[in-house]
Write a protein that holds these residues in place. Structure first.
Motif, PDB file in Angstrom:
ATOM      1  N   LEU A 141       0.833  -1.219   0.000  1.00  0.00           N
ATOM      2  CA  LEU A 141       0.000   0.000   0.000  1.00  0.00           C
ATOM      3  C   LEU A 141       0.861   1.259   0.000  1.00  0.00           C
ATOM      4  O   LEU A 141       0.540   2.247  -0.663  1.00  0.00           O
ATOM      5  CB  LEU A 141      -0.929   0.003   1.213  1.00  0.00           C
ATOM      6  CG  LEU A 141      -2.045  -1.041   1.225  1.00  0.00           C
ATOM      7  CD1 LEU A 141      -2.947  -0.850   2.430  1.00  0.00           C
ATOM      8  CD2 LEU A 141      -2.879  -0.963  -0.046  1.00  0.00           C
ATOM      9  N   LEU A 142       1.977   1.222   0.752  1.00  0.00           N
ATOM     10  CA  LEU A 142       2.870   2.392   0.751  1.00  0.00           C
ATOM     11  C   LEU A 142       3.433   2.648  -0.646  1.00  0.00           C
ATOM     12  O   LEU A 142       3.652   3.792  -1.040  1.00  0.00           O
ATOM     13  CB  LEU A 142       4.046   2.161   1.707  1.00  0.00           C
ATOM     14  CG  LEU A 142       3.845   2.461   3.186  1.00  0.00           C
ATOM     15  CD1 LEU A 142       5.092   2.073   3.965  1.00  0.00           C
ATOM     16  CD2 LEU A 142       3.506   3.923   3.447  1.00  0.00           C
ATOM     17  N   GLY A 143       3.642   1.569  -1.389  1.00  0.00           N
ATOM     18  CA  GLY A 143       4.239   1.697  -2.725  1.00  0.00           C
ATOM     19  C   GLY A 143       3.251   2.083  -3.804  1.00  0.00           C
ATOM     20  O   GLY A 143       3.643   2.282  -4.961  1.00  0.00           O
ATOM     21  N   ARG A 144       1.975   2.177  -3.426  1.00  0.00           N
ATOM     22  CA  ARG A 144       0.959   2.464  -4.443  1.00  0.00           C
ATOM     23  C   ARG A 144      -0.097   3.417  -3.865  1.00  0.00           C
ATOM     24  O   ARG A 144      -1.266   3.080  -3.741  1.00  0.00           O
ATOM     25  CB  ARG A 144       0.322   1.136  -4.840  1.00  0.00           C
ATOM     26  CG  ARG A 144      -0.313   1.082  -6.191  1.00  0.00           C
ATOM     27  CD  ARG A 144      -1.238  -0.115  -6.240  1.00  0.00           C
ATOM     28  NE  ARG A 144      -2.102  -0.133  -5.072  1.00  0.00           N
ATOM     29  CZ  ARG A 144      -2.748  -1.212  -4.605  1.00  0.00           C
ATOM     30  NH1 ARG A 144      -2.617  -2.350  -5.183  1.00  0.00           N
ATOM     31  NH2 ARG A 144      -3.532  -1.142  -3.537  1.00  0.00           N
ATOM     32  N   PRO A 145       0.325   4.634  -3.496  1.00  0.00           N
ATOM     33  CA  PRO A 145      -0.602   5.556  -2.823  1.00  0.00           C
ATOM     34  C   PRO A 145      -1.750   6.006  -3.730  1.00  0.00           C
ATOM     35  O   PRO A 145      -1.577   6.141  -4.946  1.00  0.00           O
ATOM     36  CB  PRO A 145       0.282   6.739  -2.432  1.00  0.00           C
ATOM     37  CG  PRO A 145       1.484   6.635  -3.287  1.00  0.00           C
ATOM     38  CD  PRO A 145       1.651   5.207  -3.694  1.00  0.00           C
TER      39      PRO A 145
ATOM     40  N   HIS B 191       6.030   7.099  -9.623  1.00  0.00           N
ATOM     41  CA  HIS B 191       6.289   6.264  -8.444  1.00  0.00           C
ATOM     42  C   HIS B 191       5.668   4.885  -8.502  1.00  0.00           C
ATOM     43  O   HIS B 191       6.116   3.989  -7.796  1.00  0.00           O
ATOM     44  CB  HIS B 191       5.761   6.982  -7.189  1.00  0.00           C
ATOM     45  CG  HIS B 191       6.523   8.216  -6.858  1.00  0.00           C
ATOM     46  ND1 HIS B 191       7.625   8.205  -6.031  1.00  0.00           N
ATOM     47  CD2 HIS B 191       6.359   9.501  -7.251  1.00  0.00           C
ATOM     48  CE1 HIS B 191       8.104   9.426  -5.925  1.00  0.00           C
ATOM     49  NE2 HIS B 191       7.358  10.241  -6.654  1.00  0.00           N
ATOM     50  N   ALA B 192       4.614   4.712  -9.280  1.00  0.00           N
ATOM     51  CA  ALA B 192       3.899   3.430  -9.197  1.00  0.00           C
ATOM     52  C   ALA B 192       3.109   3.153 -10.464  1.00  0.00           C
ATOM     53  O   ALA B 192       2.801   4.064 -11.244  1.00  0.00           O
ATOM     54  CB  ALA B 192       2.943   3.463  -7.998  1.00  0.00           C
TER      55      ALA B 192
ATOM     56  N   ALA C 137       9.333   7.701   0.398  1.00  0.00           N
ATOM     57  CA  ALA C 137       8.907   7.639  -1.014  1.00  0.00           C
ATOM     58  C   ALA C 137       7.390   7.824  -1.123  1.00  0.00           C
ATOM     59  O   ALA C 137       6.892   8.468  -2.054  1.00  0.00           O
ATOM     60  CB  ALA C 137       9.313   6.298  -1.616  1.00  0.00           C
ATOM     61  N   TYR C 138       6.650   7.276  -0.161  1.00  0.00           N
ATOM     62  CA  TYR C 138       5.188   7.440  -0.151  1.00  0.00           C
ATOM     63  C   TYR C 138       4.837   8.930  -0.037  1.00  0.00           C
ATOM     64  O   TYR C 138       3.997   9.445  -0.784  1.00  0.00           O
ATOM     65  CB  TYR C 138       4.610   6.653   1.035  1.00  0.00           C
ATOM     66  CG  TYR C 138       3.140   6.847   1.300  1.00  0.00           C
ATOM     67  CD1 TYR C 138       2.195   6.035   0.692  1.00  0.00           C
ATOM     68  CD2 TYR C 138       2.680   7.831   2.183  1.00  0.00           C
ATOM     69  CE1 TYR C 138       0.831   6.197   0.940  1.00  0.00           C
ATOM     70  CE2 TYR C 138       1.326   8.002   2.437  1.00  0.00           C
ATOM     71  CZ  TYR C 138       0.409   7.184   1.822  1.00  0.00           C
ATOM     72  OH  TYR C 138      -0.929   7.358   2.074  1.00  0.00           O
ATOM     73  N   GLY C 139       5.497   9.619   0.904  1.00  0.00           N
ATOM     74  CA  GLY C 139       5.223  11.053   1.086  1.00  0.00           C
ATOM     75  C   GLY C 139       5.521  11.826  -0.194  1.00  0.00           C
ATOM     76  O   GLY C 139       4.702  12.647  -0.639  1.00  0.00           O
ATOM     77  N   GLU C 140       6.668  11.531  -0.792  1.00  0.00           N
ATOM     78  CA  GLU C 140       7.035  12.259  -2.011  1.00  0.00           C
ATOM     79  C   GLU C 140       6.053  11.974  -3.140  1.00  0.00           C
ATOM     80  O   GLU C 140       5.688  12.878  -3.899  1.00  0.00           O
ATOM     81  CB  GLU C 140       8.462  11.907  -2.417  1.00  0.00           C
ATOM     82  CG  GLU C 140       9.475  12.672  -1.574  1.00  0.00           C
ATOM     83  CD  GLU C 140      10.842  12.020  -1.559  1.00  0.00           C
ATOM     84  OE1 GLU C 140      11.131  11.248  -2.475  1.00  0.00           O
ATOM     85  OE2 GLU C 140      11.599  12.303  -0.609  1.00  0.00           O
ATOM     86  N   ALA C 141       5.605  10.723  -3.254  1.00  0.00           N
ATOM     87  CA  ALA C 141       4.621  10.391  -4.302  1.00  0.00           C
ATOM     88  C   ALA C 141       3.330  11.176  -4.105  1.00  0.00           C
ATOM     89  O   ALA C 141       2.626  11.505  -5.065  1.00  0.00           O
ATOM     90  CB  ALA C 141       4.326   8.894  -4.280  1.00  0.00           C
ATOM     91  N   CYS C 142       3.019  11.496  -2.855  1.00  0.00           N
ATOM     92  CA  CYS C 142       1.792  12.257  -2.553  1.00  0.00           C
ATOM     93  C   CYS C 142       2.028  13.767  -2.599  1.00  0.00           C
ATOM     94  O   CYS C 142       1.120  14.555  -2.293  1.00  0.00           O
ATOM     95  CB  CYS C 142       1.271  11.875  -1.165  1.00  0.00           C
ATOM     96  SG  CYS C 142       0.798  10.142  -1.019  1.00  0.00           S
TER      97      CYS C 142
END
Ligand code: SF4
Ligand code: SF4
Length: 295
Positions: A15-19, A54-55, A279-284
């Motif tokens: 889930l973190l890798g696919r926000p 990111h994903a 990485a999750y934060g940056e993707a968001c």
């Protein structure tokens, strides 16, 4: 085995890798620029996989549909309604309406998504840090678990509700006196402070719902809100009562843009999964901030 390959964290890491948040931004843009009356129509059109920096999202519509009630907030861009909130930028300046709406939606999406992620990551750690008072190695004299008024019924503990407690905070100096000594030397109890209720866990105390043998929560499905949100937090917006407005007799809550993702460093999974959380934060589009809370 590195944390990123530890199978116990696989579901949370997935889930973190696919926000969901980057998909929500795409929905907002398509809704605004396309011939769509309702957000559900945009989601129905997303039949192909979507790839971002990111994903990859093989089935974007299936991921987005459960969040339709939140995403429908974008319909305010075409169907004006009374204001939901007053959102200003971090420096106090007015915020563009598109950006304000995007942050408002993002805060809600991430709050829901992170509840799931935190729960998946906490369980394998076998840790009870969030449910106990400080130990000898910690500088704090107590830990506080803020509770909504309707949540205190779930805790079979003494209640302290006096003029003195309601006028102060747990961090006042001198501290609130109870039974002739600072309140945090008494056993665990519920206190009504100026800001609302909280459960105070003094040194070596534990929440009454913590099962000592297993370390599990006895009221897990009904645990209070604050227990659902350790230890990675959405901080896209911060509630700011100073910005509250009344519009045509209706209260409109105020918020300040922060654009951050907070992660509490005391938590073992935050330490182990720092790179994935960053990485999750940056993707968001949020700046990841790691900070110590207890210690
Ligand atoms: S209610 Fe459950 S999750 Fe919350 S502090 Fe108590 S034991 Fe922990
Ligand atoms: S500190 Fe982290 S792992 Fe420990 S109980 Fe809290 S959320 Fe779970």
């Amino acid at each position: 085995m590195s944390s990123s390959t530890d199978p116990r964290f696989a579901a949370g890491l997935e889930l973190l890798g696919r926000p969901i948040s980057p998909l929500a931004r795409i929905v907002q843009m398509l809704y605004l620029t396309g011939p769509f009356d309702r957000v559900a129509e945009v989601i129905d059109e997303l039949r192909e996989p979507i790839e971002t920096h990111h994903a990859t999202y093989p089935e974007p519509a299936a991921l987005l549909r459960p969040h339709l009630d939140i995403l429908e907030t974008f319909e305010r861009l075409k169907h004006p309604r009374p204001p939901l909130a007053r959102i200003i930028d971090e420096d106090g300046s007015p915020l563009d309406a598109m950006e304000a709406l995007a942050l408002y939606v993002e805060q809600q999406l991430l709050t829901a998504e992170l509840e799931r992620i935190n729960s998946l990551l906490c369980t394998p750690c076998g840790c009870t840090l969030c449910c106990i008072g400080p130990g000898d190695e910690q500088r704090q004299k107590f830990f506080e678990i803020p509770l909504a008024g309707h949540e205190i019924e779930r805790f079979p503990l003494p209640r302290v509700e006096s003029d003195a407690s309601r006028a102060g905070s747990p961090h006042d100096e001198p501290p609130l006196s109870r039974d002739g000594h600072p309140f945090y030397r008494s056993p665990a109890a519920l206190y009504h402070w100026q800001e609302g209720w909280s459960l105070i866990l003094p040194r070596h105390a534990a929440c009454p719902h913590l099962k000592p043998a297993s370390g599990h929560c006895a009221i897990y499905p009904e645990r209070p809100d604050v227990c659902r949100r350790p230890q990675i937090f959405a901080y896209a917006l911060e509630r700011s009562p100073a910005e509250d407005l009344t519009v045509e007799g209706r209260a409109v809550p105020g918020y300040r843009a922060r654009r951050k993702l907070l992660a509490v460093w005391d938590c073992p999974y935050v330490q182990r999964l720092q790179a994935a959380i960053g990485a999750y934060g940056e993707a968001c589009g949020l700046e990841p901030v790691f900070r110590e809370n207890k210690g």
